[in-house]
Structure formats: structure tokens, C-alpha cells
Design an enzyme around this catalytic site. Structure first.
Site, PDB file in Angstrom:
ATOM      1  N   SER A 141       0.867  -1.173   0.000  1.00 60.29           N
ATOM      2  CA  SER A 141       0.000   0.000   0.000  1.00 60.29           C
ATOM      3  C   SER A 141       0.911   1.233   0.000  1.00 60.29           C
ATOM      4  O   SER A 141       1.997   1.230  -0.583  1.00 60.29           O
ATOM      5  CB  SER A 141      -0.915  -0.061   1.231  1.00 60.29           C
ATOM      6  OG  SER A 141      -1.760   1.053   1.292  1.00 60.29           O
ATOM      7  N   SER A 142       0.503   2.274   0.668  1.00 55.91           N
ATOM      8  CA  SER A 142       1.302   3.501   0.767  1.00 55.91           C
ATOM      9  C   SER A 142       0.663   4.389   1.826  1.00 55.91           C
ATOM     10  O   SER A 142      -0.555   4.307   2.033  1.00 55.91           O
ATOM     11  CB  SER A 142       1.304   4.235  -0.578  1.00 55.91           C
ATOM     12  OG  SER A 142       1.770   5.560  -0.413  1.00 55.91           O
ATOM     13  N   TYR A 155      -3.541   7.573  -7.677  1.00 53.98           N
ATOM     14  CA  TYR A 155      -2.598   6.671  -6.992  1.00 53.98           C
ATOM     15  C   TYR A 155      -3.084   6.391  -5.563  1.00 53.98           C
ATOM     16  O   TYR A 155      -3.112   5.237  -5.121  1.00 53.98           O
ATOM     17  CB  TYR A 155      -1.215   7.318  -6.961  1.00 53.98           C
ATOM     18  CG  TYR A 155      -0.152   6.522  -6.230  1.00 53.98           C
ATOM     19  CD1 TYR A 155       0.573   5.523  -6.886  1.00 53.98           C
ATOM     20  CD2 TYR A 155       0.146   6.778  -4.893  1.00 53.98           C
ATOM     21  CE1 TYR A 155       1.560   4.800  -6.226  1.00 53.98           C
ATOM     22  CE2 TYR A 155       1.124   6.052  -4.222  1.00 53.98           C
ATOM     23  CZ  TYR A 155       1.830   5.071  -4.891  1.00 53.98           C
ATOM     24  OH  TYR A 155       2.803   4.354  -4.229  1.00 53.98           O
ATOM     25  N   LYS A 159      -4.078   2.790  -3.751  1.00 50.33           N
ATOM     26  CA  LYS A 159      -3.392   2.242  -2.574  1.00 50.33           C
ATOM     27  C   LYS A 159      -4.366   2.035  -1.407  1.00 50.33           C
ATOM     28  O   LYS A 159      -4.191   1.117  -0.592  1.00 50.33           O
ATOM     29  CB  LYS A 159      -2.227   3.150  -2.166  1.00 50.33           C
ATOM     30  CG  LYS A 159      -1.085   3.137  -3.190  1.00 50.33           C
ATOM     31  CD  LYS A 159      -0.497   1.735  -3.374  1.00 50.33           C
ATOM     32  CE  LYS A 159       0.734   1.731  -4.253  1.00 50.33           C
ATOM     33  NZ  LYS A 159       1.351   0.390  -4.369  1.00 50.33           N
ATOM     34  N   THR A 190      13.893   5.662  -4.302  1.00 48.39           N
ATOM     35  CA  THR A 190      13.941   4.731  -5.443  1.00 48.39           C
ATOM     36  C   THR A 190      13.787   5.555  -6.723  1.00 48.39           C
ATOM     37  O   THR A 190      13.554   6.762  -6.681  1.00 48.39           O
ATOM     38  CB  THR A 190      12.781   3.720  -5.390  1.00 48.39           C
ATOM     39  OG1 THR A 190      11.556   4.449  -5.566  1.00 48.39           O
ATOM     40  CG2 THR A 190      12.745   2.953  -4.079  1.00 48.39           C
TER      41      THR A 190
END
Ligand code: NDP
Length: 257
Positions: A141-142, A155, A159, A190
Site C-alpha cells: 500500500s502507501s 494513486y 493504494k 527509489t
């Protein structure tokens, strides 16, 4: 506390780069055989496999786009054929999306939801069908699922669906002896985070560098390292988390909203 994964076979979707690659390293170091899924960057996946093998670990790359349920099922089948079983799934593959409401298209919606939601749902479906009791799954998830970030609606909604899936699949998978949880990373260093552009920055902060905005949102004042997310995933995949299922664990440096 023991986090050994000796004798366990793990599939990491999106395992070729970023957080997924850190998960693959973490699980391999603890004894797991790792199957590294990727979408198109075979070079990155092969490089990681070589790195892990050079350290004496068992690893193999498995290409396959998670937006196609048939491809995910094929990846799972190939992993079982190659390694004899599948015990652990780190469902990590995902894509970022920023856009103002007026610019969001049906194609954007389908791309984000097919990857971030469908990709995880059908990975779980394929994996759970072959996993023995005692297996464990972690979705990705986030913190975006529960916070407002400028122009991040699509987005964030995808999530939030992932956390809802972890919660709702837990009782069903418990019948098969399988645990399922999710991690909710905060901003993590990242390629994905590096690509965050000006869309991310609220107009009131025009000119501020995007990662500076991310750093200001958490108590630790910095982005996570991918290995810090991987440690939490490894915990949730281990027997140390034996009474945890259906949960979403924030790994977000004390996200402040
Ligand atoms: P990266 O963009 O760095 O890496 C994405 C990985 O997913 C790559 O291995 C890529 O494969 C793979 N991938 C993407 N789409 C597909 C697909 N359709 N099928 C198979 N593999 C795919 O991402 P991160 O490491 O930053 O993110 C990993 C997860 O963590 C994602 O789910 C993301 O939403 C989540 N997350 C990330 C945060 C961050 O700040 N970085 C914060 C919160 C959550 P290939 O190399 O072939 O392109």
C-alpha cells in the site's frame, strides 16, 4: 526472535529494482529462495540474480506483466515448477501517478488500477491457489492511502484499495492457513520517488524541490532507504508476525498527517 526463511520460496513482484530488489536481498540473506518478477527491465532483474547467486543464494528472474492475470498465473506456475513450491509472496509491483483532476483519462485510471490493484489481487489469487498452510503474503500500500498529497488522487485511491484488500482477504485466506498484510511505505529513495515532478508540489510551495516536500512530511525528516521497507516486509512474512493478519503497517518515518 527468528527471521530465518530456510526452505521457503518467495516471489517478489516488481523485484528487479527499488523496494522490491531490497526485499529480494533481505529474504535471500535470511535463507529464502527468491523468484524475482519484473515487467520489462530484464537487465536489472538478471543483474540482481547474478548478485544474489554470487553470495551463494538461490535466485531466478521471471518476466511477466502483473496487469495481465494470465501472465501472473504463468509466473506462479513457473516458480512452482522451478522451485517445487511457493510459501511467501511480496506483492510489490506498482506505478506512480500524479495529475490534476481535469487531466485524468480513462486510460490513466485503467493503467493505475490494473497495475496497483488488479496486479496485486490477481497475484494473490494465483499464489493462494498453490500455497500450503503457513504461507504468508505482504501487499504494498502507501501512506498515500490515508493522506492528502497534491494531485495524487488516482494513486492514493489505488493504494487505499490495497489496504482494503489486505483487510478483507484476511478471513478468507485464514481458512487456508495463509496470512495477508500490507506495508504502507512513506517516501522511499527509489527511481519512483526520483521521478516525482513539479505536479507534486502545491502551488503555495512553488519552486520547492519535490523531495524537500516529502522530507518535510515525516518526523524523521528524510526519505526511507529501500532496505528499511524490506525489513518490515520480512517481519510480516516471518513467523514473528504469526498473530498479525489483515493489517497495514506504516513504514513511514512518523508521517505527520
Ligand atoms: P520502482 O519504480 O523503483 O520499481 C518498480 C518495480 O515494479 C520494478 O521492478 C518494475 O519492473 C516493477 N513493475 C512496474 N510495473 C509492473 C508490472 N506491470 N508488472 C510487473 N512488474 C512491474 O518502484 P518502488 O520500488 O519505488 O516502489 C515499489 C512499490 O512501493 C510500489 O508498489 C509503490 O507504489 C510502493 N511505494 C513506493 C513509495 C516510494 O516513495 N518509492 C512510497 C509508497 C509506496 P521493471 O524494472 O521491469 O520496470
Amino acid at each position: 526472535m527468528s527471521t530465518t526463511f530456510d526452505g521457503r520460496v518467495a516471489l517478489i513482484t516488481g523485484g528487479s529494482r527499488g523496494i522490491g530488489a531490497a526485499i529480494a536481498r533481505r529474504l535471500a540473506e535470511a535463507g529464502a529462495t527468491v523468484a524475482i518478477n519484473y515487467r520489462s527491465n530484464a537487465g536489472a532483474a538478471d543483474e540482481l540474480v547474478e548478485e544474489l547467486r554470487a553470495h551463494g543464494h538461490r535466485a531466478e528472474a521471471f518476466g511477466g506483466d502483473v496487469t495481465d492475470p494470465a501472465r501472473i498465473a504463468d509466473v506462479v506456475a513457473r516458480v512452482v515448477e522451478e522451485f517445487g513450491a511457493l510459501h511467501l509472496l511480496a506483492s510489490n509491483a506498482g506505478i506512480e501517478h500524479f495529475a490534476p483532476l481535469a487531466d485524468i483519462t480513462l486510460a490513466d485510471f485503467e493503467n493505475v488500477f490494473r497495475t496497483n490493484v488488479g496486479g496485486q489481487l490477481f497475484a494473490v489469487q494465483a499464489a493462494a491457489a498453490v500455497m500450503p498452510p503457513g504461507s504468508r503474503i505482504v501487499l504494498t500500500s502507501s501512506v498515500s492511502a490515508r493522506t492528502a498529497v497534491h494531485r495524487h488522487t488516482l494513486y492514493a485511491a489505488s493504494k487505499a484499495a490495497v489496504s482494503a484488500m489486505a483487510l478483507n482477504l484476511a478471513p478468507e485466506l485464514a481458512e487456508a492457513g495463509i496470512a495477508i498484510n500490507a506495508v504502507a511505505p512513506g517516501g522511499t529513495a527509489t527511481d519512483m520517488a526520483a521521478e516525482n515532478g513539479a505536479d507534486y508540489v502545491h502551488p503555495a510551495l512553488a519552486g520547492v524541490e519535490p523531495q524537500q516536500v516529502t522530507r518535510s512530511m515525516n518526523a524523521l525528516g528524510r526519505l526511507a532507504r529501500p532496505d528499511e521497507i524490506a525489513d518490515a516486509v520480512a517481519f510480516l512474512l516471518s513467523q514473528n508476525a504469526s498473530y498479525i493478519t489483515g493489517s497495514t503497517l506504516d513504514v513511514a518515518g512518523g508521517w505527520m498527517r
